[in-house]
Design a protein around this motif. Structure first.
Motif, mmCIF file in Angstrom:
data_model
loop_
_atom_site.group_PDB
_atom_site.id
_atom_site.type_symbol
_atom_site.label_atom_id
_atom_site.label_comp_id
_atom_site.label_asym_id
_atom_site.label_seq_id
_atom_site.Cartn_x
_atom_site.Cartn_y
_atom_site.Cartn_z
ATOM 1 N N LYS A 1 -3.855 12.809 0.109
ATOM 2 C CA LYS A 1 -3.498 11.460 -0.343
ATOM 3 C C LYS A 1 -1.992 11.342 -0.579
ATOM 4 C CE LYS A 1 -4.712 8.054 -3.917
ATOM 5 N NZ LYS A 1 -5.196 7.017 -2.996
ATOM 6 N N GLU B 1 2.798 7.092 -9.407
ATOM 7 C CA GLU B 1 1.972 5.939 -9.055
ATOM 8 C C GLU B 1 0.623 6.386 -8.495
ATOM 9 O OE1 GLU B 1 2.253 2.799 -9.544
ATOM 10 O OE2 GLU B 1 4.270 2.767 -10.365
ATOM 11 N N MET B 2 0.620 7.469 -7.731
ATOM 12 C CA MET B 2 -0.629 7.961 -7.159
ATOM 13 C C MET B 2 -1.597 8.399 -8.256
ATOM 14 S SD MET B 2 -1.235 11.021 -4.372
ATOM 15 C CE MET B 2 -1.582 12.362 -5.516
ATOM 16 N N LEU C 1 -3.624 -1.392 -5.904
ATOM 17 C CA LEU C 1 -4.537 -0.303 -5.556
ATOM 18 C C LEU C 1 -4.796 -0.308 -4.055
ATOM 19 C CD1 LEU C 1 -6.059 1.962 -6.962
ATOM 20 C CD2 LEU C 1 -8.057 0.457 -7.081
ATOM 21 N N ASN C 2 -5.016 -1.482 -3.499
ATOM 22 C CA ASN C 2 -5.102 -1.653 -2.046
ATOM 23 C C ASN C 2 -4.983 -3.134 -1.724
ATOM 24 O OD1 ASN C 2 -7.936 -2.806 -1.963
ATOM 25 N ND2 ASN C 2 -8.371 -0.792 -2.834
ATOM 26 N N PHE D 1 2.475 9.048 1.307
ATOM 27 C CA PHE D 1 3.590 8.383 0.626
ATOM 28 C C PHE D 1 4.910 9.137 0.790
ATOM 29 C CE2 PHE D 1 -0.241 7.748 -2.125
ATOM 30 C CZ PHE D 1 -0.507 6.455 -1.712
ATOM 31 N N ASN E 1 0.814 -1.212 0.000
ATOM 32 C CA ASN E 1 0.000 0.000 0.000
ATOM 33 C C ASN E 1 0.848 1.264 0.000
ATOM 34 O OD1 ASN E 1 -2.385 -1.522 0.027
ATOM 35 N ND2 ASN E 1 -2.387 -1.632 2.259
ATOM 36 N N SER F 1 -3.086 5.368 -9.655
ATOM 37 C CA SER F 1 -4.057 4.785 -8.725
ATOM 38 C C SER F 1 -5.363 5.573 -8.724
ATOM 39 C CB SER F 1 -3.477 4.752 -7.303
ATOM 40 O OG SER F 1 -2.394 3.868 -7.228
ATOM 41 N N LYS G 1 -3.821 -2.545 -9.470
ATOM 42 C CA LYS G 1 -3.699 -1.161 -9.919
ATOM 43 C C LYS G 1 -3.796 -1.111 -11.443
ATOM 44 C CE LYS G 1 1.386 -0.962 -10.155
ATOM 45 N NZ LYS G 1 2.586 -0.242 -9.664
ATOM 46 N N GLN H 1 2.478 1.597 -3.223
ATOM 47 C CA GLN H 1 1.487 1.641 -4.307
ATOM 48 C C GLN H 1 1.721 0.556 -5.366
ATOM 49 O OE1 GLN H 1 0.057 5.859 -5.203
ATOM 50 N NE2 GLN H 1 2.204 6.243 -4.665
#
Length: 977
Positions: A593, A662-663, A376-377, A597, A370, A666, A398, A373
């Motif tokens: 969000k 990556e975010m 996705l989860n 990270f 997580n 996602s 993802k 990333q």
């Protein structure tokens, strides 16, 4: 209804961390003429009684609120369903709300012959296979049911509970249990026990064929639930002989279509016996008095021989099994291992391992998957049943990732576990975090009763001491023991379910039978009910907040400070409340969000998560529409460390371009998944109907704007968040003077606050005529919501709104539920309410809902529209609703951190005092004519927006066009991307 399978494992984890290394021993004591057992140092101080007839009674005194939480627990669920009549326990759960020979009926002597006839017809129907003959028999059932309804009183149980102040009538059935739950005022205990004793004395299975249709609806809703289908397939493969896998709680379609009232009665007589039942109460009472009352109420129960489900042992799983599930929702992978029986060392190990893998902060999946990333989860958990447990690994892939790749990443974490590639401190940290959970939960009545209910159901009430000792035992486990166990347990012995996006061609809907609406006799009352409600109750004095006395106000620099001192324990909750949100800046949610990270100049993102977990503290940055909060909570002993760390993170977080890339990916994948979520689609339709094309749901960055996000934009928000105007709120052990001095040392404030960008304003649509907003979705059911904007907020209407909602559309005793589900069998779920806004600048709205089979949609809409236009009058229902509304306010106690939250909620409404004061005063003089006038002026004969999510293969366009002008929306119109 399915129970929360994780609650009690969390409880067991929390159970003794506060009092580590103390003794938990069974003791016997006598008081008030009764002998009971208890466990020393039990935080719930539960007393375990066994009455002469074998009935278990568990009592836990808790006088913090004038209310009582109740459970009637029965060790009977889908495991004990006959193989040829699955779903029977669940049927019975529904029927235990229908009354007895003394209530729920106007004249049982006249009703009984008709009920006997219906029972006989169902036996004939059960044995008949010819479709034409079955249709003819069903027509007789329908006709006779209509005749029987001349004598029945629908939902009289719910009306009684409403009248005595019940707030949460419900029940659920699962593998090993059927549990009935209530929440009631403490002054209604005598009436309540009289009602419960009568309820289980001689239940009568009336109004059956409409209730059966509600169960059909529940089954069809399950067919639209991909997660439900995944669980069913997982259990089928993990448990090829045990009923965990071979019988579902809701039952098979074939069995649902062929019910037997005779078999249901046999089931009741076999399993609803005192040796197999428990009365469980927690709340404001004296145990010595309560046990005497319970004994007197249930002494009529007679002990009977009992034979519970004793399954043959499952053979070991020796290979990997894979199954594919198709459905309209997002892709997912689930891996399951068969675990061990309850209260075993092996199950404790799996509980611990689930936290080592995933605890929301510092588990292997949290850090490696997580935080980085890579999916996705992802998560892990252990579901404990009586005979076995199920260990689960779950993930959503993802963007651009296959299900097999996501699966392998989950298995890689298991490999790391088996290699011992984790810190031993995770074990101690897991137990330490439970201390916080305990302090937050054990003063709640519902938590207490759920905990001991689970003990009773799993046949381990006599092992309560061991359950309480479990965390201490867990703390002693070494890393080597975990690794050794993992290598023995995690082999090629698992089940993989791959959930694909696609059409499920195997779905078989339960068809709609022809049902004539039955009479509900809403205005009638049985003699039993009259006598019960006539018994006087000692009043409970309402207690409201005085913000000037219940809150402490001060200053820290230029920030306002609001505190409540916690004099009970060492928990603190600190909140910075900012006057800005997503409507002020679309970027703020993305900054929040991104923060998860990011590293700082001192710590990596992973180290930050581990530090918070190790000190048993939590922090979050939450962005709402027009407000955002930074919240920090934990034990006061760790206050400075936690707050300093949060301040450091916001001030010093630095760019991570790979994480941002990556975010973005996602976010785009999550958006794709949201478009596959029917609940999100319906919510988006509501927003579109209420505000038009420019609305809160689609007020987001476009996909292109997401791709163009920069670290500099997001870091600017994070680094300067403290300069935005905000208040500081604290619930904790320190006085306001000490807290203010301490917070000024650690929380850096500017000399002058920066004003946030003005919030985006949305314009309400003008409901001049009926409009239909439709979104196509592959599903069996249809979901319909009505929404109408109803003018500016008016605080003087609060009492009327409360009472109108209780009478009209709130709960099983409401007009809407009785008509649409109980009488006409048009839906499993239905409600309606007048919605007051959370801010004075916003409008009121009228909302209604029906979730029905697609082929019932037109009838369901017609039924709801009739109620929206013509308010049925029932003085008795009105009086019970009024009593319930007053009881709710009289028994409510807002305490702890909730005082601060309530203060801000009232501020948003423009009030400087507890809004409940005005509401309580306003309720007392109200009559039915007031509610009728409110309905006439605010609800009846108005244009509405109909928001419909359904399959265009199962609902007709021309039918929807009858409701109003049809607007078929694309997902891009709804979501803005």
């Amino acid at each position: 209804m399915k129970k929360n399978i994780f609650l009690l494992s969390c409880f067991i984890l929390a159970g003794s961390s506060l009092m580590a290394q103390v003794g938990y021993e069974w003791k016997t004591a006598s008081s008030g003429g009764y002998t009971y057992k208890y466990v020393t140092n039990d935080p719930t101080k539960s007393r375990f009684y066994t009455l002469q007839n074998g009935l278990t009674v568990i009592l836990s005194e808790n006088t913090k609120e004038p209310s009582i939480e109740f459970r009637m627990a029965v060790r009977a669920g889908s495991n004990t369903d006959p193989r040829n009549a699955t779903g029977l326990a669940h049927y019975l759960e529904h029927l235990l709300f229908k009354g007895t020979d003394r209530f729920g009926t106007l004249d049982y002597a006249k009703e009984k012959p008709l009920l006997d006839k219906i029972e006989g017809l169902y036996e004939k129907y059960h044995a008949t296979t010819d479709p034409a003959e079955r249709k003819e028999i069903y027509a007789q059932i329908d006709k006779t049911s209509g005749e029987a309804s001349n004598y029945s009183i629908a939902n009289e149980y719910d009306k009684m509970m409403k009248s005595i102040g019940g707030q949460s009538t419900n029940a659920h059935t699962w593998y090993e249990e059927t549990v009935y739950n209530e929440d009631l005022p403490a002054n209604a205990a005598d009436k309540f026990l009289a009602l419960q004793a009568e309820r289980f004395r001689n239940p009568v299975f009336r109004i059956f064929h409409t209730e059966l249709e509600a169960v059909y609806e529940e089954k069809n809703r399950g067919l639209d639930n991909d997660s439900w289908k995944i669980s069913e397939k997982m259990n089928d493969l993990l448990y090829p002989t045990h009923n965990y896998g071979q019988q579902t709680t809701i039952g098979t379609i074939e069995h649902l279509k062929n019910p037997s009232l005779v078999e249901i009665r046999k089931y009741y007589n076999k399993y609803y016996v005192p040796d197999n039942m428990a009365v469980i109460l927690s709340g404001d009472f004296k145990a010595d008095e309560m046990i005497k009352k319970v004994d007197q109420s249930f002494s009529y129960m007679k002990a009977k021989p009992l034979e519970l489900y004793t399954p043959a042992a499952e053979k070991p799983l020796t290979k990997i099994q894979t199954a594919d599930i198709n459905g309209p929702s997002a892709e997912a992978v689930r891996i399951g291992y068969r675990g061990y029986a309850e209260n075993t060392k092996e199950s404790m190990m799996l509980d611990l391992i689930s936290s080592i893998l995933a605890n929301g902060k510092a588990g292997l999946m949290d850090i490696n998957l997580n935080k980085q990333q890579k999916v996705l989860n992802a998560g892990a958990g252990y579901q404990q049943m009586k005979d076995y447990g199920t260990f689960l690994l779950v993930a959503q892939p993802k963007q651009g990732q296959s299900l097999d790749q996501a699966k392998q990443l989950l298995l890689d974490q298991v490999t790391l576990l088996k290699k011992g590639d984790f810190e031993e401190s995770l074990i101690k940290a897991t137990v330490a975090n439970s201390k916080l959970s305990l302090l937050e939960s054990f003063d709640k009545n519902d938590f207490r009763v759920e905990a001991v209910t689970n003990e009773f159901i799993l046949n381990r009430a006599t092992k309560w001491d061991k359950s309480l000792r479990n965390p201490d035992d867990m703390a002693k486990i070494s890393k080597k023991e975990v690794v050794d166990f993992a290598n023995k347990f995690f082999k090629d012995n698992y089940v993989v379910i791959l959930k694909h996006k696609g059409e499920d061609k195997s779905i078989q809907k339960v068809d709609k039978p022809a049902i004539t609406p039955v009479k509900t006799n809403t205005n009638e009352t049985s003699v039993f009910t009259k006598n019960l409600l006539a018994t006087p109750s000692k009043p409970i004095e309402a207690r409201f907040l005085d913000y000037q006395k219940d809150l402490n106000f001060g200053k820290a620099g230029i920030a306002d400070v609001v505190t409540v001192q916690n004099k009970e324990n060492s928990i603190f909750n600190l909140t910075y409340r900012f006057d800005m949100g997503a409507w002020n800046s679309k970027l703020t949610p993305y900054a929040a969000k991104y923060l998860t990270f990011l590293s700082t100049d001192k710590y990596s993102a992973e180290e930050i998560s581990k530090q918070f977990y190790n000190i048993a503290c939590n922090y979050s940055f939450t962005v709402k529409n027009d407000v955002c909060t930074i919240e920090i909570s934990g034990l006061q002993e760790n206050f400075d460390q936690a707050v300093n760390l949060v301040e450091h993170v916001f001030a010093n977080c630095k760019a991570n371009e790979e994480a941002l890339k990556e975010m973005k990916s996602s976010i785009l994948k999550s958006r794709e998944n949201t478009k596959l979520n029917k609940a999100a689609i319906l919510s988006g339709l509501m927003s579109y109907a209420q505000y038009g094309p420019k609305n809160p749901t689609n007020f987001v960055l476009s996909n292109e704007e997401v791709q163009q996000l920069t670290s500099a934009q997001l870091l600017d928000i994070l680094h300067h968040i403290n300069s935005v105007k905000h208040s500081i709120n604290y619930y904790g052990p320190e006085t306001i003077d000490i807290f203010t001095k301490n917070i000024e040392k650690v929380h850096v404030l500017p000399k002058v606050f920066t004003e946030a960008t003005p919030a985006q304003q949305f314009v309400y649509t003008d409901n001049k005529d009926n409009q239909v907003y439709f979104a196509n979705y592959d599903m069996v059911q249809s979901e319909i919501r009505w929404i109408r904007n109803n003018g500016a907020y008016d605080p003087s209407q609060a009492a009327k709104i409360n009472l109108f909602n209780s009478y009209f559309g709130g709960g099983m005793g409401s007009i809407v539920f009785q008509t649409i589900r109980e009488s006409k069998a048009l839906a499993y779920s239905t409600y309606a309410y007048y919605s007051a806004p959370d801010k004075k600048e916003k409008d009121n709205s009228m909302v209604a809902y029906v979730g029905s089979q697609a082929d019932k949609m037109t009838d369901a809409v017609g039924a709801m529209n009739e109620l929206l236009n013509v308010l049925p009058e029932s003085e008795k229902n009105f009086q019970s609703s009024r009593s319930n509304s007053l009881n709710s306010l009289e028994t409510s106690r807002i305490t702890k951190n909730a005082i601060i939250n309530h203060y801000y909620a009232d501020q948003r409404l423009g009030l400087d005092h507890d809004s409940r004061i005005d509401e309580y005063k306003g309720l007392q003089p109200l009559t039915f004519s007031d509610i009728k006038a409110f309905h006439t002026s605010q609800v009846a004969n108005k244009p509405y927006n109909y928001c419909i999510v359904a399959s265009d293969k199962k609902v007709k366009i021309q039918d929807m066009e009858k409701f109003g002008k049809l607007n078929t929306l694309t997902l891009e119109q709804i979501f803005g991307y």
